[in-house]
Design a protein around this motif. Structure first.
Motif, mmCIF file in Angstrom:
data_model
loop_
_atom_site.group_PDB
_atom_site.id
_atom_site.type_symbol
_atom_site.label_atom_id
_atom_site.label_comp_id
_atom_site.label_asym_id
_atom_site.label_seq_id
_atom_site.Cartn_x
_atom_site.Cartn_y
_atom_site.Cartn_z
ATOM 1 N N ASP A 210 17.231 109.649 -72.584
ATOM 2 C CA ASP A 210 17.214 109.227 -73.996
ATOM 3 C C ASP A 210 16.860 107.745 -74.169
ATOM 4 O O ASP A 210 16.731 107.276 -75.309
ATOM 5 N N ASP A 211 16.739 107.022 -73.068
ATOM 6 C CA ASP A 211 16.486 105.573 -73.134
ATOM 7 C C ASP A 211 15.088 105.314 -73.718
ATOM 8 O O ASP A 211 14.084 105.732 -73.127
ATOM 9 N N PRO A 212 14.971 104.626 -74.865
ATOM 10 C CA PRO A 212 13.659 104.378 -75.485
ATOM 11 C C PRO A 212 12.719 103.595 -74.543
ATOM 12 O O PRO A 212 11.505 103.832 -74.542
ATOM 13 N N MET A 217 7.845 103.665 -71.195
ATOM 14 C CA MET A 217 7.185 103.492 -69.885
ATOM 15 C C MET A 217 6.433 104.760 -69.474
ATOM 16 O O MET A 217 5.388 104.707 -68.845
ATOM 17 N N LEU A 218 6.990 105.908 -69.851
ATOM 18 C CA LEU A 218 6.363 107.185 -69.491
ATOM 19 C C LEU A 218 5.145 107.491 -70.361
ATOM 20 O O LEU A 218 4.148 108.037 -69.879
ATOM 21 N N GLY A 219 5.232 107.179 -71.633
ATOM 22 C CA GLY A 219 4.183 107.599 -72.571
ATOM 23 C C GLY A 219 4.552 108.957 -73.142
ATOM 24 O O GLY A 219 5.246 109.751 -72.502
ATOM 25 N N GLU A 220 4.097 109.257 -74.368
ATOM 26 C CA GLU A 220 4.508 110.469 -75.079
ATOM 27 C C GLU A 220 4.153 111.753 -74.333
ATOM 28 O O GLU A 220 4.945 112.685 -74.269
ATOM 29 N N ASP A 221 2.918 111.811 -73.766
ATOM 30 C CA ASP A 221 2.472 113.057 -73.113
ATOM 31 C C ASP A 221 3.364 113.420 -71.921
ATOM 32 O O ASP A 221 3.825 114.561 -71.798
ATOM 33 N N LEU A 222 3.591 112.440 -71.036
ATOM 34 C CA LEU A 222 4.416 112.708 -69.856
ATOM 35 C C LEU A 222 5.852 113.030 -70.257
ATOM 36 O O LEU A 222 6.500 113.889 -69.660
#
Length: 536
Positions: A210-212, A217-222
């Motif tokens: 849940d950490d924003p 860092m991941l990006g929405e797709d991943l």
């Protein structure tokens, strides 16, 4: 007693098994790196780094980039004493692996992310499974293009018949993984790019799902892909059950890359937490001895000559099963019926040795062996005088007649042949009336013959004359009436030889020839193991 129980609780003794080239020795190196036992790791092939793997100490291993003998390595991590048994993956050395598994409490099965379950992995898995060893799966080489993690899970079940519970799950796209998600802790670990070619520990950032910051860092797709994968695993996957893991019915599954250190530390920590402490061991009379029995007991599972070429030494490796080993102690040796002082006890980081003052159940120690120990020998306190269950014996499938090229080197040749057979590297047979100067050696794989030739020349200075024989089947011969063995009919296509205990063994070209001879000799039995050894 309390000290003994505490030491047992913190011991972990496991073997690493896999098909050749899945990265087994590289993973061993990285576990040593994280355990602080080495400060710079070198992979087996060592393309990017000039170092050779610490656990490959034999010269031929460095040249070929493979492991041909089991290494025994120890290190401490987070209060645990870890004993790693690094086994040869090459099928030509599977006997050594089978014997090593007798000394392990669990196994780590390494699988190549691109190739999945390979033939040798299958073979070794079944040995572990038959012994009900808990098996932990590490899917390696995530730094390269590989198969879908769900496909690999599915393959474990279809090919090996074992259900898998992924403890962590890779985050990213094939060959470009950014980190792993820990399903038991609900945390994400994202790794920095590796610039040291795996020589140094990999830095990482940890946070919750849940950490924003992690989401960014991941990006929405991943992030979306990961959430979908987790949901699918939670709905369709198995529940985690440690009892099933300990019974060898469920394998905890981890994803990572030993080469780049991706996921190695989290695997090590979770493995130490979940894997079993030293377990009771079976005795020949069918009873068990518990590690917390205060009387000392151990068995020899490996013998290695010339680990130090300068001293021409011979080391017997033993697994401590109960009680406490203390330097200078004398123990009862069941096979000779004598009390023996265990001299120069050592523990190993490949060729680096430290003298052992004390050792506990689960620990592996090496002792100086003047030639009295054999594989499978039982050692114990004089009050116990116990004998452990027999080790498996495998009939060899490749045979060659060997003799020294130079008759003046006969003594070196005979010494080398004898020592290598005591190590279990070869089985030696002799014909009636023919001495050891010309003998028949049997091996499971042809590469063992190369190692025999290499080691005799380099360690004993004896050049070989070797003629491969046309036989591929060996069976021990048994008959109530010994005269029947002396007069076997139909031996034109075979050969009668004797093993080191003078038990008759027949060598033939194939199973058809074996049955043909069997039909002509009523009263004779052909056995895949000697009559006085129970098969495990």
């Amino acid at each position: 007693m309390q000290e003994l129980l505490e030491k047992i609780e913190k011991r972990r003794t496991f073997a690493i098994i896999s098909h050749p080239d899945a990265g087994k020795t590289t993973l061993t190196e990285k576990l040593l790196l994280y355990g602080g036992a080495i400060h710079l790791a070198g992979s087996v092939k060592a393309r990017k780094t000039a170092k050779h793997a610490v656990s490959d100490w034999m010269e031929i291993e460095k040249q070929r980039g493979i492991s041909v003998t089991s290494s025994v390595l120890q290190f401490d991590y987070d209060g645990y004493r870890v004993n790693i048994l690094d086994t040869p993956g090459h099928q030509d050395f599977s006997e050594d692996t089978y014997r090593t598994l007798m000394a392990a409490d669990s196994a780590v099965m390494l699988i190549d992310a691109a190739k999945g379950v390979e033939p040798q992995t299958k073979k070794l898995f079944w040995v572990c499974h038959r012994r009900h060893l808990p098996i932990f799966t590490f899917v390696n080489k995530l730094d390269r293009y590989g198969r879908n993690p769900f496909d690999l899970m599915d393959e474990l079940e279809k090919v090996l018949g074992i259900r898998a519970y992924p403890i962590n799950w890779p985050i990213g796209i094939d060959g470009h993984y950014k980190g792993v998600y820990d399903r038991l802790k609900n945390t994400i670990e994202l790794f920095e790019n590796d610039t040291s070619h795996g020589s140094n520990k990999l830095k990482s950032t940890t946070g919750s799902l849940d950490d924003p910051k992690i989401r960014e860092m991941l990006g929405e797709d991943l992030y979306e892909n990961l959430c979908n994968d987790i949901e699918l695993l939670d709905m369709a996957g198995d529940e985690f059950d440690l009892e099933k893991v300990n019974a060898g019915e469920l394998t905890p599954m981890f994803f990572g890359s030993a080469m780049t250190n991706f996921g190695v530390q989290s695997f090590l920590e979770k493995f130490l937490e979940l894997s079993p402490k030293p377990q009771p061991r079976s005795l020949q009379d069918g009873t068990m001895i518990s590690p917390d029995n205060e009387s000392f007991s151990a068995f020899v599972f490996k013998i290695q000559a010339n680990m130090n070429p300068a001293h021409r030494d011979r080391i017997s490796f033993m697994r401590i099963c109960s009680g406490v080993f203390e330097k200078g102690m004398s123990v009862y040796h069941k096979q000779s019926g004598k009390m023996i002082k265990l001299a120069q006890p050592q523990q190993f980081l490949a060729q680096e040795r430290t003298i052992v003052e004390k050792a506990y159940p689960g620990d592996i120690i090496g002792v100086f062996d003047p030639g009295i120990f054999g594989i499978g020998d039982s050692l114990s306190d004089n009050s116990l005088k116990l004998q452990f269950e027999d080790f498996p014996v495998f009939p060899p499938e490749i045979f060659a007649r060997v003799q020294p090229k130079d008759s003046l080197k006969r003594k070196q040749f005979e010494k080398g042949i004898m020592q290598l057979s005591q190590e279990g590297a070869i089985q030696v047979f002799h014909q009636e009336g023919v001495g050891l100067e010309s003998c028949v050696v049997g091996v499971v794989g042809v590469l063992q013959l190369e190692v025999l030739e290499y080691r005799l020349l380099n360690e004993y200075n004896a050049k070989l004359l070797m003629n491969q024989l046309p036989y591929s089947v060996a069976r021990w011969v048994y008959a109530e009436d010994k005269k029947l063995v002396d007069n076997i009919k139909g031996l034109d296509n075979g050969m009668l030889v004797f093993d080191k205990k003078d038990r008759p063994v027949i060598l033939v070209n194939n199973e058809w020839s074996l049955n043909w001879i069997l039909d002509r000799n009523p009263g004779i039995q052909f056995l895949t193991v000697p009559a006085d050894v129970e098969k495990i």
